[in-house]
Design a protein around this motif. Structure first.
Motif, short mmCIF file in Angstrom:
data_model
loop_
_atom_site.label_atom_id
_atom_site.label_comp_id
_atom_site.label_asym_id
_atom_site.label_seq_id
_atom_site.Cartn_x
_atom_site.Cartn_y
_atom_site.Cartn_z
N PHE A 59 40.70 39.50 45.57
CA PHE A 59 39.70 40.12 44.70
C PHE A 59 38.44 40.39 45.51
N HIS A 60 37.84 41.51 45.24
CA HIS A 60 36.58 41.86 45.89
C HIS A 60 35.51 41.96 44.82
N LYS A 61 34.53 41.05 44.86
CA LYS A 61 33.44 41.06 43.90
C LYS A 61 32.26 41.82 44.49
N PHE A 62 31.63 42.63 43.67
CA PHE A 62 30.49 43.41 44.14
C PHE A 62 29.48 43.56 43.02
N HIS A 63 28.24 43.80 43.44
CA HIS A 63 27.17 44.07 42.49
C HIS A 63 26.95 45.56 42.39
N PRO A 64 26.66 46.07 41.22
CA PRO A 64 26.30 47.50 41.12
C PRO A 64 24.98 47.75 41.84
N GLN A 65 24.91 48.90 42.49
CA GLN A 65 23.71 49.27 43.23
C GLN A 65 23.07 50.49 42.59
N MET A 66 21.75 50.51 42.62
CA MET A 66 21.00 51.62 42.04
C MET A 66 20.65 52.61 43.13
N LYS A 74 43.88 39.75 36.18
CA LYS A 74 44.92 38.75 36.44
C LYS A 74 46.31 39.36 36.34
N ILE A 75 46.50 40.23 35.33
CA ILE A 75 47.81 40.86 35.15
C ILE A 75 48.15 41.73 36.36
N ASN A 78 48.26 46.26 26.10
CA ASN A 78 48.36 45.22 25.08
C ASN A 78 46.96 44.74 24.70
N PRO A 79 46.63 44.65 23.43
CA PRO A 79 45.28 44.22 23.03
C PRO A 79 44.88 42.86 23.58
N ASN A 80 45.85 41.98 23.86
CA ASN A 80 45.52 40.65 24.37
C ASN A 80 44.91 40.70 25.77
N SER A 81 45.25 41.75 26.52
CA SER A 81 44.71 41.84 27.88
C SER A 81 43.24 42.22 27.89
N LYS A 82 42.71 42.68 26.74
CA LYS A 82 41.31 43.09 26.66
C LYS A 82 40.48 42.12 25.82
N SER A 83 41.02 40.91 25.65
CA SER A 83 40.31 39.96 24.81
C SER A 83 39.05 39.44 25.48
N SER A 84 39.03 39.35 26.78
CA SER A 84 37.86 38.84 27.49
C SER A 84 36.79 39.90 27.59
N GLU A 85 35.53 39.46 27.47
CA GLU A 85 34.42 40.41 27.54
C GLU A 85 34.25 40.98 28.94
N THR A 86 34.71 40.26 29.95
CA THR A 86 34.58 40.73 31.33
C THR A 86 35.84 41.40 31.85
N ASN A 138 37.62 31.54 37.51
CA ASN A 138 39.00 31.39 37.04
C ASN A 138 39.92 32.47 37.55
N LEU A 139 39.40 33.46 38.22
CA LEU A 139 40.25 34.50 38.78
C LEU A 139 41.25 33.92 39.77
N PHE A 140 40.88 32.82 40.42
CA PHE A 140 41.73 32.27 41.47
C PHE A 140 42.77 31.31 40.92
#
Length: 719
Positions: A119-126, A104-105, A90-98, A253-255
């Motif tokens: 949720f597991h948050k991580f930083h990209p590594q080079m 959430k869905i 659904n296009p509404n699920s991709k409305s957020s830039e992040t 807001n994920l929580f």
């Protein structure tokens, strides 16, 4: 008189007999040339015979029992999966830039099933080259310093606790998903996983926890899985690198999920874990359609040639073919399928098989020529990807922690409209259900079947006990030739100095010259050591070259070449003594250098066969003939015979092919065409090797390149 008699009796005492093993060694050394020809020919022939000698796969662990139970996945579970696919597309699920809405869905759907969600948050590594990070996990790069909220990766994790388990074991199901640029195939893979997840929340036979990892693949599928695994296996107790929550309101807001408060539900802000991982499956669906039938591709290669237990592949192959009617694919080198010489070789083996069967009907030897060509193409692909040492999918992150894992990629036959979408959801879901049910039956980790093998088809393999024969035959002549060269060099030096005197006539000067001759090999060993030290320096140079900003691959490669030549000249002038240079002009001095070179190559290939056999096998094909044939070109020119002329041509050809960049461009030309070759491609290929900490990079820099330099110096030696 008595003393004379005793002396005569002592003189007549028989000499001790030489042991048979010593006699055999002397015989092999004295006939090293013929032994080398026989062994190398047999080694190459044994390598081409591997597709013929391949055996059918079989289930070694009886507890797996694939297909013994009827699938329980129903159309209702397929409808649940379809519902998730519809919401994600659904296009509404991709409305957020992040892409927060998609996360959430997915989390909401998991919570509705009663699963524990986090949720597991991580930083990209080079991934960057570092000389001390080899043989460690390839995710040991540094975190980007200038991070922002949009640079976060967010994995969604759902856990089902097994009703009949004790929480000590778990099975992992991974579905890569990029919420920002997701295609319909990624959404469909989530639908298949959700339908299975929905079923597993209801069954009573589950004895292992189920972890469903929706890996955020916006920075790469491997990076997301590796970041979660790193936190799962080695937890961190500080979050100094994380920005403040006020700076990232979307992440905060994920929580705040609708209908679920943090304290009163199974949704948790903390990192959740289950038991020890028994196995892992990575599921993907391709957007492109196959032309003939529904297929499933299996990717199994991990870092440094590691492979999962063969039973895991066997279970998937059996269930896919015999239960779901899917055609199973493994990677092939497609350029070999149209090879005329390979087809001719297969026809020769097929004819020999018919002759053998006519002589002895019970001897089942040989396969059809077309099957031989396909088996060789698959075997070459298996060797190639294992030799690279680079994982072929996110499953490689699990092998770094000794967890058996594979990547399954489903390719549908038709476009994914509503009817065929339900069919793929049903068949794909039942396949995953069957694999999970088989792994759930295990009482211990995979250990019965093979970990060292080469595939010639999804249902045929070559075990380590068979393919090691070809490698052993290739390197067997090396120690014998090295010993023969050493003996020949010393004996020729003795003849040239006129050392034919009797022991009673040996003077102090003679003893001194003999002592010097016995230590002559140290000069050659010093030269070989200097070249290998140079190889180590060459391997470290890219670490410094990569620090140069805005440097193109072609420029980096040229800088690498210039610095390598300069460092070799510097080492030679600093460490090579004038005495060694004077002795280098002596007769047969090149033979001692060749003897020590062959010994070092034998040690290097032996060590590499323990780390990555495929690399050692390909290296032996390139290096062993070059080492055995290396001889000063000046001697061949002087001889003027047909044999010396052929050897000179072979030396020049092998000298070009065995040079690492030349070997790379030759292989790339065979696979992609010679018109697409570029000088910078070699730098990018090497860069990928060191970024993944592949041991092949060290082998090229510290074994193959020094061997090539030493052999070239022997070819142009002035006798």
């Amino acid at each position: 008189m008595a003393e004379t008699k005793e002396k005569s009796l002592s003189d007549e005492k028989p000499k001790p007999r030489v042991r048979p093993i010593v006699r055999l060694g002397i015989f092999l050394i004295s006939h090293s040339f013929h032994v080398s020809v026989v062994c190398c020919t047999a080694g190459v022939l044994a390598l081409f015979l591997l597709p013929v000698l391949a055996k059918n796969t079989y289930i070694s662990e009886n507890a797996l029992m694939p297909g013994s139970a009827s699938p329980m996945l129903s159309n209702q579970h397929v409808s649940d999966g379809n519902r998730l696919v519809k919401d994600l597309t659904n296009p509404n699920s991709k409305s957020s830039e992040t892409g927060i809405e998609s996360h959430k869905i997915i989390a909401q759907y998991m919570l509705d099933l009663g699963a524990e969600v986090s949720f597991h948050k991580f930083h990209p590594q080079m991934n960057q080259f570092h000389p001390l990070h080899f043989f460690s996990s390839p995710d040991s790069g540094k975190i980007q310093e200038n991070y922002s909220c949009s640079s976060y990766g967010i994995n969604t994790v759902g856990i089902i606790r097994a009703p009949r388990g004790d929480g000590k074991e778990a099975i992992v199901l991974v579905t890569p998903y990029n919420a920002l640029k997701s295609g319909f195939g990624e959404a469909l893979s989530l639908g298949i996983a959700y339908s299975v997840f929905s079923l597993l929340t209801q069954v009573t036979w589950l004895a292992k926890d189920i972890i469903w990892l929706v890996a955020d693949s916006q920075y790469g599928e491997y990076a997301a899985v590796a970041a979660w695994l790193r936190e799962y296996q080695t937890p961190k107790f500080s979050s100094l690198s994380a920005p403040n929550a006020e700076m990232c309101p979307d992440v905060n807001n994920l929580f705040e999920l609708k209908g679920h408060s943090i304290s009163g539900s199974k949704f948790s802000n903390s990192f959740r874990r289950a038991g020890t991982m028994a196995a892992a499956l990575v599921l993907k669906v391709r957007d492109q359609n196959e032309q003939f039938e529904d297929t499933i591709s299996i990717y199994a290669e991990a870092s440094n040639g590691q492979m999962p237990n063969l039973d895991l592949i066997n279970v998937v192959n059996y269930l896919a073919v015999h239960r779901q009617g899917l055609r199973v694919n493994v990677e092939k080198l497609w350029s070999l399928l149209n090879s005329s010489w390979l087809k001719s070789l297969g026809e020769i083996f097929e004819s020999l098989a018919k002759v053998a069967k006519s002589l002895y009907p019970k001897w089942k030897f040989g396969i059809p020529a077309t099957e031989y060509v396909e088996g060789t193409a698959t075997l070459a692909s298996s060797l190639y990807y294992q030799a690279l040492g680079v994982p072929t999918g996110p499953h490689g992150a699990f092998r770094d922690y000794q967890v058996d894992a594979i990547t399954l990629e489903i390719s549908p036959k038709f476009s994914l409209d509503k009817v065929w979408r339900n069919d793929i959801l049903l068949r794909g879901g039942r396949l995953i259900e069957g694999v999970i049910r088989s792994v759930n039956n295990l009482l211990e980790k995979f250990h019965q079947s093979f970990f060292l093998y080469l595939l010639t088809s999804p249902s045929k393999f070559v075990s380590v006990g068979v393919y090691m024969i070809a490698f052993a035959l290739l390197i067997a002549p090396l120690p014998m030739v090295a010993a023969s060269l050493y003996v020949d060099a010393n004996s020729s030096s003795k003849r040239s100095k006129g050392d034919s005197s009797t022991p009673s006539a040996i003077t102090d000067t003679d003893e001194h010259s003999i002592a010097i001759r016995s230590w002559r090999w140290l000069n050659s060993a010093k030269l070989v050591f200097i070249v290998h030290l140079w190889g180590a320096i060459v391997s470290l140079l890219p670490y410094f070259i990569s620090q140069i900003p805005d440097c193109s691959p072609t420029t980096s490669f040229m800088i690498w070449v210039l610095l390598s030549i300069l460092s070799l000249l510097t080492l030679n002038s600093v460490l090579a003594s004038p005495l060694a240079c004077a002795k280098a002009t002596q007769e047969k001095e090149w033979a001692l250098v060749k003897s020590v070179t062959i010994s070092s190559v034998f040690i290097g290939l032996g060590l590499m066969s323990v780390i990555n056999f495929a690399t050692a096998e390909i290296g032996a094909l390139l290096m062993v003939p070059m080492c055995l044939l290396a001889q000063p070109l000046k001697l061949d020119v002087r001889a003027g015979t047909l044999r010396s002329f052929c050897r000179m041509i072979c030396n020049l050809v092998l000298g070009h092919i065995a040079f690492p960049p030349a070997a790379f461009f030759l292989l790339k030309g065979m696979l992609d065409g010679f018109g697409n070759a570029n000088v910078g491609d070699f730098w990018m290929w090497v860069e990928s090797l060191w970024a993944w900490n592949s041991a092949t990079y060290l082998f090229i820099g510290m074994v193959q390149l020094p061997c090539w330099v030493l052999c070239i110096s022997i070819l142009f030696h002035t006798c």
